[in-house]
Scaffold this active site. Structure first.
Site, short mmCIF file in Angstrom:
data_model
loop_
_atom_site.label_atom_id
_atom_site.label_comp_id
_atom_site.label_asym_id
_atom_site.label_seq_id
_atom_site.Cartn_x
_atom_site.Cartn_y
_atom_site.Cartn_z
N LYS A 1 13.15 10.32 10.50
CA LYS A 1 12.28 11.18 9.67
C LYS A 1 11.37 10.26 8.86
CE LYS A 1 11.41 13.04 6.14
NZ LYS A 1 10.08 12.92 5.47
N SER B 1 13.29 5.95 -2.70
CA SER B 1 13.49 5.81 -4.14
C SER B 1 14.96 5.99 -4.52
CB SER B 1 12.64 6.85 -4.86
OG SER B 1 13.06 8.15 -4.47
N GLY C 1 17.65 8.61 -3.19
CA GLY C 1 18.88 7.99 -2.69
C GLY C 1 20.12 8.67 -3.25
N GLU D 1 18.92 1.94 0.73
CA GLU D 1 18.03 0.85 0.31
C GLU D 1 17.04 1.48 -0.64
OE1 GLU D 1 18.33 -2.21 1.17
OE2 GLU D 1 19.24 -2.30 3.15
N CYS E 1 9.27 -2.74 -2.22
CA CYS E 1 10.46 -2.42 -3.01
C CYS E 1 10.92 -3.61 -3.84
CB CYS E 1 11.57 -1.95 -2.08
SG CYS E 1 11.80 -3.05 -0.69
N GLU F 1 9.99 1.80 -12.01
CA GLU F 1 9.29 1.23 -10.86
C GLU F 1 7.87 1.80 -10.81
OE1 GLU F 1 10.96 2.38 -7.07
OE2 GLU F 1 10.71 0.35 -6.31
P1 NAD Z 1 10.97 8.68 -1.52
O1 NAD Z 1 12.36 8.50 -1.99
O2 NAD Z 1 10.11 9.65 -2.21
O3 NAD Z 1 10.97 9.11 0.02
C1 NAD Z 1 11.66 8.37 0.99
C2 NAD Z 1 11.98 9.29 2.15
O4 NAD Z 1 12.86 10.31 1.70
C3 NAD Z 1 10.76 9.99 2.74
O5 NAD Z 1 10.90 10.09 4.13
C4 NAD Z 1 10.82 11.36 2.09
O6 NAD Z 1 10.21 12.36 2.86
C5 NAD Z 1 12.32 11.58 2.03
N1 NAD Z 1 12.73 12.54 1.01
C6 NAD Z 1 12.12 12.83 -0.18
N2 NAD Z 1 12.81 13.81 -0.82
C7 NAD Z 1 13.87 14.11 -0.04
C8 NAD Z 1 14.95 15.02 -0.17
N3 NAD Z 1 15.08 15.83 -1.23
N4 NAD Z 1 15.87 15.06 0.82
C9 NAD Z 1 15.76 14.25 1.89
N5 NAD Z 1 14.76 13.38 2.08
C10 NAD Z 1 13.82 13.31 1.11
O7 NAD Z 1 10.34 7.22 -1.50
P2 NAD Z 1 8.85 6.82 -1.10
O8 NAD Z 1 7.96 7.24 -2.21
O9 NAD Z 1 8.55 7.26 0.29
O10 NAD Z 1 8.98 5.22 -1.04
C11 NAD Z 1 8.94 4.42 -2.14
C12 NAD Z 1 10.35 4.08 -2.62
O11 NAD Z 1 11.08 3.44 -1.57
C13 NAD Z 1 10.33 3.09 -3.75
O12 NAD Z 1 11.28 3.47 -4.71
C14 NAD Z 1 10.74 1.79 -3.08
O13 NAD Z 1 11.33 0.83 -3.93
C15 NAD Z 1 11.71 2.27 -2.06
N6 NAD Z 1 11.89 1.28 -1.00
C16 NAD Z 1 13.06 0.56 -0.93
C17 NAD Z 1 13.24 -0.42 0.04
C18 NAD Z 1 14.51 -1.24 0.14
O14 NAD Z 1 14.73 -1.84 1.18
N7 NAD Z 1 15.34 -1.28 -0.89
C19 NAD Z 1 12.22 -0.65 0.96
C20 NAD Z 1 11.05 0.09 0.86
C21 NAD Z 1 10.89 1.06 -0.12
#
Ligand code: NAD
Length: 501
Positions: free
Chosen positions: A194, A248, A252, A270, A304, A404
């Protein structure tokens, strides 16, 4: 194959001719969402609609999970011999390389990063990762435990988990998808990917290339859609054995809830970061400044583990800030992603641009000083660009130092002694990355032990390899991507005790 465009105009022409596929890839073919609904993807580079994306929901996730389950139970991939798995996954990585220009263009249009980076980093890193895991196919052995008597055999077998839901973010869509798909498929699982709603296009192409490479239809499915619909349905699904999530910290935490509310599926997380650079008074400041500038401005700061907090000894803080600004000015120009010189381009979407600019305003209200940038840029393009920014003279208890920002904004905080530096470095909910800059190796050892982070760099930053595990401590999550250890996440041990008397 078409020649690679060699100018902004040529890339724009190629982009105009592109017809990106926005439908879901389920069971080996592109299909519209069961509801027929789509959403428009607006390119952050100029604010124009580039594609209509299928808005997947629970019905589409059901279809994709059913295909993944069917193929897993039939054993058509799980039980394929090692040579076949290796051949197919290697071919998959080769196909990604053969489609470099097309995939890089989709990635840049979707997420706004410079085309030079998509070409040189995102696509090759994705292909390299698939290749890395392909090569494990014939190098993983099961065990025989020394527990049994002479007429018994205690086998410890590693088995795939089943159906893996991979939920990924928009900042490095290809690389992070490959970090999950590579080891999950190598282990024999079937996968439902996804992508983030902001970055579906390259992932949808990956689905087709996997089948072209010989992966049986239904083993890798890609369902685009909103997080609250498609993502939630996948994470709550009773027939998904594991969710491998990157995103995020906030979302998570929802993954853990969803697992508890459904089938207690495994979860690997992650999540976010607020990684510190601790710069001591005796550090090589020009080397530190260069790494700090690249580490926060590369990928528009949407990384991240970006080093977004600089904890600088009070005696060198001002000199360091000037040096970071100079590196940005001379090495990391902001510009349109199709300009060959651009090293920093658009952030992911309008709302995110406003959020990042809001943090800059907040920082000023909290008492920090703008030492570089601070404003929207290139507004005439219609796209979403932000000047590379330094917020100086901050305190670690300010929101700009705790939350962040996920944009090209670095926060600089002074410290007096090593104990204070360690305390400040650890004073956040996150623990993803950190760097220590000093010429005193004893201090470097002390600090790298004391700082809680999945990776601590010493006198360098952002050095990475497929061979080293990547992930976080604390609320940056648990479970590791990359390295052989990532394979373990997608498998489990089964003991088979045989009496052959
Ligand atoms: P996000 O958490 O908003 O979304 C990540 C994924 O989760 C997307 O596919 C989104 O559609 C899905 N999602 C959102 N709400 C959901 C829900 N209620 N149920 C299930 N899935 C849902 O994050 P983002 O804005 O896409 O990415 C940025 C974040 O990702 C930052 O916090 C960044 O630090 C983190 N990140 C972490 C790593 C790592 O390896 N630690 C790597 C890259 C990004």
């Amino acid at each position: 194959m078409l020649d690679r465009p060699n100018s902004k105009a040529a890339w724009l022409a190629r982009a105009a001719a592109l017809k990106p596929e926005g439908r879901a890839f389920i069971d080996g073919r592109y299909v519209a969402a069961a509801s027929g609904e789509t959403f428009a993807r607006v390119s952050p580079i100029d604010g124009r609609v580039i594609a209509e994306i299928a808005s997947g929901d629970a019905a589409d996730i059901d279809r994709a999970v059913a295909a993944a389950r069917r193929t897993f139970e039939a054993g058509i991939w799980r039980d394929a011999d090692a040579a076949t798995k290796k051949k197919v996954l290697l071919r998959f990585s080769e196909l990604v390389r053969e489609h470099t220009d097309e995939i890089a263009l989709l990635e840049t249009l979707d997420v706004g990063k410079p085309i030079a980076n998509s070409l040189a980093v995102d696509v090759p890193f994705c292909a390299n990762c698939l290749q890395y895991y392909a090569e494990f196919a014939d190098k993983i052995f099961d065990e025989i435990a020394p527990a049994a008597g002479p007429d018994e055999l205690a086998l410890v077998r590693k088995e795939p988990l089943g159906v893996i839901g991979a939920i990924v973010p928009w900042n490095y869509p290809l690389i992070i998808a490959a970090w999950k798909i590579g080891p999950a498929l190598l282990a024999g699982n079937s996968v439902v990917l996804k992508p983030a709603e902001q970055s579906s296009l390259a992932s949808l192409l990956l689905g087709r290339l996997a089948v072209e490479a010989g992966l049986p239809e239904g083993v890798l499915n890609v369902v685009p859609g909103l997080g609250e619909k498609a993502g939630k349905a996948l994470a709550l699904h009773g027939d998904v054995d594991m969710v491998s999530f990157t995103g995020s910290t906030e979302v998570g935490k929802l993954m853990l809830t969803y697992a508890g509310q459904s089938n207690m599926k495994r979860v690997s997380l992650e999540c976010g970061g607020k990684s510190p650079h601790v710069v001591a008074a005796d550090a090589d400041l020009s080397k530190a400044a260069e790494a700090i500038a690249w580490g926060i401005y590369y990928n528009q700061g949407e990384t991240c583990h970006a080093g977004s907090r600089v904890i600088a000894h009070e005696s060198i803080r001002a000199e360091l800030v000037a040096a970071i600004a100079e590196v940005q000015r001379t090495q990391i120009p902001l510009g349109h992603p199709f300009e060959a010189s651009s090293q920093l381009s658009a952030v992911i979407e309008k709302g995110h641009m406003e959020r990042v600019l809001g943090y800059i305003d907040l920082g000023v209200k909290e008492g920090a000083k703008i030492a570089l940038g601070g404003k929207r840029a290139l507004a005439e393009t219609g796209g979403f660009y932000i000047e590379p920014t330094i917020l100086d003279e901050a305190r670690n208890d300010m929101r700009i130092a705790q939350e962040e920002i996920f944009g090209p904004v670095v926060v600089v905080i002074p410290y007096k002694d090593e104990a204070e530096a360690i305390r400040l470095a650890n004073d956040t909910i996150y623990g993803l990355g950190a760097a220590v800059w000093t010429n005193d190796m004893r201090a470097a050892h002390r600090m790298s032990r004391a700082i809680k982070a999945g990776t601590v760099w010493v006198n360098t930053f952002d050095r990475s390899s497929l061979t080293t595990p990547f992930g976080g401590f604390k609320q940056s999550g648990f479970g590791r991507d990359r390295s052989p250890h990532a394979i373990d996440k997608y498998m489990d041990y089964k003991t088979v005790w045989i009496d052959y008397r």
